[in-house]
Design an enzyme around this catalytic site. Sequence first.
Site, PDB file in Angstrom:
ATOM      1  CG  MET A  60      -1.753  -1.604   1.208  1.00 18.71           C
ATOM      2  SD  MET A  60      -3.359  -1.065   2.291  1.00 18.71           S
ATOM      3  CE  MET A  60      -2.699  -0.578   3.737  1.00 18.71           C
ATOM      4  CB  ALA A  63       3.701   4.836   3.052  1.00 17.92           C
ATOM      5  N   GLY A 100      11.323  -3.002   5.388  1.00 19.53           N
ATOM      6  CA  GLY A 100      10.346  -4.206   5.284  1.00 19.53           C
ATOM      7  C   GLY A 100       9.880  -4.591   4.015  1.00 19.53           C
ATOM      8  CG  HIS A 101       6.959  -2.131   1.871  1.00 15.98           C
ATOM      9  ND1 HIS A 101       6.715  -0.915   2.735  1.00 15.98           N
ATOM     10  CD2 HIS A 101       5.733  -2.654   2.193  1.00 15.98           C
ATOM     11  CE1 HIS A 101       5.476  -0.657   3.244  1.00 15.98           C
ATOM     12  NE2 HIS A 101       4.982  -1.785   2.808  1.00 15.98           N
ATOM     13  CD  GLN A 110      -6.308  -3.583   2.683  1.00 12.91           C
ATOM     14  OE1 GLN A 110      -6.252  -4.080   1.562  1.00 12.91           O
ATOM     15  NE2 GLN A 110      -5.395  -3.946   3.643  1.00 12.91           N
ATOM     16  CB  SER A 159       2.973   2.582   6.039  1.00 14.77           C
ATOM     17  OG  SER A 159       3.713   1.715   4.957  1.00 14.77           O
ATOM     18  NE  ARG A 160      -2.829   1.753  10.123  1.00 16.58           N
ATOM     19  CZ  ARG A 160      -2.975   0.790   9.050  1.00 16.58           C
ATOM     20  NH1 ARG A 160      -1.867  -0.133   8.940  1.00 16.58           N
ATOM     21  NH2 ARG A 160      -4.033   0.732   8.385  1.00 16.58           N
TER      22      ARG A 160
HETATM   23  P1  AMP Z   1       1.408  -2.843   3.471  1.00 12.46           P
HETATM   24  O1  AMP Z   1       2.140  -2.114   2.557  1.00 12.46           O
HETATM   25  O2  AMP Z   1       1.511  -2.378   5.068  1.00 12.46           O
HETATM   26  O3  AMP Z   1       0.246  -3.619   2.996  1.00 12.46           O
HETATM   27  O4  AMP Z   1       2.634  -4.186   3.299  1.00 12.46           O
HETATM   28  C1  AMP Z   1       2.784  -4.782   2.235  1.00 12.46           C
HETATM   29  C2  AMP Z   1       3.622  -6.035   2.357  1.00 12.46           C
HETATM   30  O5  AMP Z   1       4.596  -5.778   3.191  1.00 12.46           O
HETATM   31  C3  AMP Z   1       2.674  -6.997   3.512  1.00 12.46           C
HETATM   32  O6  AMP Z   1       3.212  -8.389   2.716  1.00 12.46           O
HETATM   33  C4  AMP Z   1       3.469  -6.722   4.871  1.00 12.46           C
HETATM   34  O7  AMP Z   1       3.490  -7.793   5.784  1.00 12.46           O
HETATM   35  C5  AMP Z   1       4.835  -6.549   4.284  1.00 12.46           C
HETATM   36  N1  AMP Z   1       5.399  -5.791   5.476  1.00 12.46           N
HETATM   37  C6  AMP Z   1       5.217  -4.547   6.119  1.00 12.46           C
HETATM   38  N2  AMP Z   1       5.800  -4.315   6.987  1.00 12.46           N
HETATM   39  C7  AMP Z   1       6.931  -5.296   7.023  1.00 12.46           C
HETATM   40  C8  AMP Z   1       8.038  -5.411   7.921  1.00 12.46           C
HETATM   41  N3  AMP Z   1       8.392  -4.652   8.905  1.00 12.46           N
HETATM   42  N4  AMP Z   1       8.793  -6.361   7.681  1.00 12.46           N
HETATM   43  C9  AMP Z   1       8.679  -7.373   6.686  1.00 12.46           C
HETATM   44  N5  AMP Z   1       7.487  -7.325   5.902  1.00 12.46           N
HETATM   45  C10 AMP Z   1       6.532  -6.118   6.027  1.00 12.46           C
END
Ligand code: AMP
Length: 286
Positions: A31, A33, A37-38, A62, A190-191
Site C-alpha cells: 500500500m 509509504a 520491510g517492503h 480493507q 508505513s503507519r
Molecule cells: P503494506 O504496505 O503494509 O500493506 O505491506 C505490504 C507487504 O509488506 C505485506 O505483505 C506486509 O506484511 C509486508 N510488510 C510490512 N511491514 C513489514 C516489515 N516490517 N517487515 C517485513 N514485511 C513487512
Amino acid sequence: MMIICKSQKDLAGYLKKYREEGKKIGFAPTMGALHEGHMSLIRRARQASDWVVSSIFVNPTQFNDPSDFEKYPVTLGPDIGMLEKEGCDFLYLPTVQDVYPQGTQDLPLYDLGFIETVWEGKYRPGHFQGVCQVVDILLKVVEPSHLFMGQKDYQQCMVVARLLELTGRNKMELVVCPTLREDNGLAMSSRNRRLSLEERQKAGAIYATLKALSRSLTTGDLETQLAPWVDGLVQQGFRIDYIGLADARTLQPVHHWDGKKDLVALAAVFLGEVRLIDNLLITALK
Ligand code: AMP
C-alpha cells in the site's frame, strides 16, 4: 528500468509473454509509504524470480476506519525510487476505478471461516474480506508463481493462504518473509510515519514486551502470565486492542498451554491515534 503500469490491461499484456515463456514471476503487493520491510520482500522476490512485480494501491475496501484510510501516508516519489533501486521490474500503480471498474459495492465475499472472527478480524470487521477482494483481483492480473508477504501481518498471511486454497491457486507459492525492525525493535510499518520521534522510541516497548513475555512463558494458565505485561504497556500509555497468545497454526486463542504446540504472541495497540500491530512466534518446549 522499472515499467510503471496504471492499468490492469497494460500489466497483464506485458506479463502474458513471460508466463508463456515459463518465466517465474514474483509478486509483492503493497500500500506504499515503502520502507526496508517492503524492500526485503522485493529482494527476496528478486532472488527467486525472473521478473519482479510490485503494486502500490491503498485499497479502500480493507479500511474499516475511514480516518485511518484518509490519513494513510502517501510517498509516491520516494517509493518509486526505492523499488527501482531494488531491481523491481514492474510496478502496478492503479486508480480505484482500474481495480474496481464496477465499483466497490457488490464485491465477492470469501468463506474465511474462523480466521476472520478473531484478533484483527474481531477488531477490524470486514478488513480481511477487503484484503481478499483486492488480492484476488491483483492475483488475476499478475498470476505470479510466487507471492511474497510479511510475517508482520501474520493473520493476513493465513487469510491469503486460505484465499489461495478457496480460489484453487494450488501451485502459487506464498513466501512469508521475516519482520524487519527498527533498532529499538519496533516493527517497520508505513503507519510509523504518523508517530512523533518520541512515540517511535516509546513504541519499541511493544516488541520488548512480546520478547520478555516469550522468554518468561511456562506451561499452565496463560492469562495470569499475560496480565502483568499488558498492565506494563497500559502504564506506559498504550491503549490495548488485544495482546494474546494463539495456536500458531490455527490462531485459536490458547488460555492454558501444555508446552506442546507452537504459539504466536499477537499484539494490537494504539499509541496516540496510531494503531500498531506486531507478533512473535514461540516454539513448543522440547
Ligand atoms: P503494506 O504496505 O503494509 O500493506 O505491506 C505490504 C507487504 O509488506 C505485506 O505483505 C506486509 O506484511 C509486508 N510488510 C510490512 N511491514 C513489514 C516489515 N516490517 N517487515 C517485513 N514485511 C513487512
